[in-house]
Enzyme design. Structure first.
Site, PDB file in Angstrom:
ATOM      1  N   SER A 154     -10.482   0.088   6.334  1.00 15.00           N
ATOM      2  CA  SER A 154      -9.758   0.184   5.065  1.00 15.00           C
ATOM      3  C   SER A 154      -9.081  -1.099   4.597  1.00 15.00           C
ATOM      4  O   SER A 154      -8.623  -1.165   3.455  1.00 15.00           O
ATOM      5  CB  SER A 154      -8.690   1.285   5.142  1.00 15.00           C
TER       6      SER A 154
ATOM      7  N   SER B 147     -10.043   2.275   2.185  1.00 13.55           N
ATOM      8  CA  SER B 147      -9.067   2.941   1.340  1.00 13.55           C
ATOM      9  C   SER B 147      -8.154   1.994   0.563  1.00 13.55           C
ATOM     10  O   SER B 147      -7.643   2.363  -0.492  1.00 13.55           O
ATOM     11  CB  SER B 147      -8.186   3.872   2.183  1.00 13.55           C
TER      12      SER B 147
ATOM     13  N   LYS C 283       0.853  -1.197   0.000  1.00  7.84           N
ATOM     14  CA  LYS C 283       0.000   0.000   0.000  1.00  7.84           C
ATOM     15  C   LYS C 283       0.887   1.244   0.000  1.00  7.84           C
ATOM     16  O   LYS C 283       1.866   1.304   0.756  1.00  7.84           O
ATOM     17  CB  LYS C 283      -0.902  -0.023   1.234  1.00  7.84           C
TER      18      LYS C 283
END
Lengths: 493, 95
Positions: free
Chosen positions: A182, A158, A78
């Protein structure tokens, strides 16, 4: 040779150690898959050459017989994790071109264990969002498609880039961070598994901060067992993060394959909300039945402050974000828009560098922390947070884990839920309470909706009892037998 | 409590974010929707409840007071938009 990109991490490690294929072949297969799926926009930055170099080192270790626990496993990182010398953006314009001079603790542990990084996965800007549509580098597209219409769907957020990459068989696993859902909500939207461990389990050092009392790193992968393998590498105490907890990291994979006979599975009645999606409620009932059939004892429990979790979150997370994001001022790194004086430079830089959702949250945070409102909003929310935490502690007197849905809907079309920020926030209604309480939570795919989209169930556990979640998750995963593939891959197959 | 355009502008100044002229009005609408949701917290009886800061019951760890890091000027300045002689450069702040 088997289709390398469809293997689980567990199977890939097995194949690598038996020399059925090399880490280089494994990396190349995933790079080819990533190149073929560029339209999904999973990565802000591709790091294929970096992956090739790491895979070569893995192969050398396999040849010498001293392979590491995750040697040669291709993952997506990420883009909230600082990676030394590799652009790290948080999907924000304000960090475009930022090359951290240091490595986050979690990513360094994964590299020490032999992981191969394919790229920096896209996210909502600064991890603020539930749809991956707030990234400054374009939307990520969910590899799943509805049978009811032909619109592109969001991967959730997210961690949408991470989840889409794992679902599309571009990466075997990915790192995520979970502040309000997320990791878990994108996992549900993309038909994969993901776990947010207990707050304090993984170091936050080098992970770009959003809301520091909530942010927690965790993995996403296609099976519960793969998540256990990744979490083992990610977790652990770090003196550089004063909230990381100094306790031993168990062998999480050892929790796989155990029985749930006699395990008390709590079903929180407040999660059955008015107007809930009947398909998701039916799936939840089915999950409860499966746990019962596997020998678990089902317990009705109450988490009375559930309906206030989202409200609490939207005070505390913006308050912390307004403070954390004060550092982006155009002075030390990232974007600078020159102004007439220093304050003018700050204001112009932040106006140009932050997107709308980030600005909204900074403003809400600044407002609730401002003189005259601090008690009414911020302190009130911190008190309600205590009550939410107490709800979980009370429930865990009666049960070992909680079983709930992960998200209130399936993946929606890009552009939906944007007319009103509050509608978007409702996506996290089932994930936020455990975030507020710091409890660990796992999402796993549990079925398909009538229009062919994945649905997830969530298991929440006691603090630092990820092992019980893994045991229960593994049992549920085997009972469900989820083997559906995203339509984009079915066509290719 | 609802906030107007002037309050949004004031908060934006506190947060050091320049707003385009037409933005404050639209943001006031968005922020009021969010604050409207948040206001539901007033229904909760929190008398006698301690505000929670962190979820872990843990004392902030202490370590020996000695230098563990530093002397990394080049690394620190690596991403600076503007630098000179080992310093970050900003517009003049003192007349």
């Amino acid at each position: 040779m088997a289709n390398l990109t469809h293997l689980t991490i567990k199977a890939a490690l097995d194949g690598l150690s038996k020399k059925e294929f090399t880490a280089t072949e494994l990396a190349e297969a995933h790079i080819t898959a990533a190149e073929a799926a560029r339209h999904l926009n999973c990565f802000v930055t591709e790091t294929f050459d970096h992956a090739r170099a790491q895979a070569k080192e893995s192969d050398a270790r396999y040849a010498k017989g001293d392979a590491k626990p995750l040697d040669g496993i291709p993952i997506a990182m990420k883009d909230l994790y600082c990676t030394k010398g590799i652009q790290t953006t948080a999907s924000s314009k304000i960090l475009e071109g930022f090359k951290p001079p240091y490595e986050s603790t979690v990513s360094s542990q994964m590299f020490d264990d032999g992981c191969v990084m394919l790229g920096k996965a896209a996210l909502d800007e600064f991890a603020m969002g539930s749809s991956n549509t707030t990234s400054a580098y374009g939307n990520v597209i969910n590899p799943w498609r509805s049978t009811a219409h032909d619109k592109d769907l969001v991967p959730g957020g997210s961690g949408g880039g991470s989840a889409a990459a794992v679902a599309a068989r571009i990466a075997m696993g990915a790192t995520g961070t979970d502040t309000g859902g997320s990791i878990r909500q994108p996992a549900a939207f993309c038909g994969i598994a993901g776990i947010k461990p207990t707050y304090g389990r993984c170091s936050r050092f080098g992970i770009i901060a959003f809301a520091s009392s909530l942010d927690q790193a965790g993995p996403t992968a296609r099976t519960v067992e793969d998540c256990a393998l990744l979490l083992k590498s990610m977790a652990g105490h770090d003196p550089k993060d004063s909230t990381s907890v100094n306790r031993p990291v168990p062998d999480y994979a050892a929790a796989i394959g155990k029985s749930v006979k006699g395990l008390k599975v709590g079903v929180p009645r407040e999660y059955r909300m008015d107007g809930a999606n009947p398909e998701i409620m039916a799936l939840w009932d089915k999950g409860v039945e499966m746990m019962k059939d596997a020998g678990a004892e089902i317990v009705d429990v109450s988490l009375p402050h559930t309906k206030y979790a989202l409200q609490t979150y939207y005070v505390i997370a913006p308050a912390e974000c307004s403070s954390n994001l004060a550092r982006y001022d155009g002075v030390r790194y990232g974007l600078r828009v020159p102004g007439d004086n220093l304050i003018d430079t700050y204001e112009k830089t932040r106006a140009a560098g932050f997107g709308d959702e980030v600005k909204r949250r900074i403003l809400i945070g600044t407002y609730v922390l401002s003189a005259g409102y601090y008690d009414a909003y911020y302190n009130k929310a911190r008190k309600v947070r205590k009550l939410i935490w107490q709800d979980f502690i009370d429930a865990y007197q009666k049960c070992d884990v909680l079983l709930t849905p992960t998200a209130p809907t399936t993946a929606f079309a890009i552009g939906e839920n944007t007319q009103d920020p509050v509608t978007m926030y409702l996506n996290d209604i089932f994930t936020v309470p455990a975030s507020m309480a710091g409890m660990p939570g796992l999402s796993l795919p549990a079925g398909l909706s009538s229009d062919g989209l994945p649905l997830g169930l969530q298991l929440l556990g006691k603090p630092f009892d990820e092992e019980t979640i893994f045991t229960a998750g593994d049992v549920l995963e085997k009972a469900v037998g989820f083997d559906a593939l995203p339509q984009t891959l079915q066509k290719a197959a | 409590m609802s906030i107007d355009k002037n309050t949004v502008e004031k908060v934006a100044r506190l947060a050091r974010i320049r707003l385009e002229d037409d933005k404050a009005e639209q943001l006031a609408g968005d922020l009021n929707k969010i604050l409207g949701m948040i206001a539901e917290l007033n229904e909760v009886d929190t008398a006698g409840v301690e505000p929670m800061t962190g979820v872990i019951d843990m004392k902030l760890p202490e370590r020996e007071d000695k230098i563990t890091d530093g002397n990394n000027v080049d690394a620190v300045l690596l991403n600076a938009p503007e630098q000179t002689a080992g310093f970050f450069v900003v517009p003049k702040v003192v007349e």
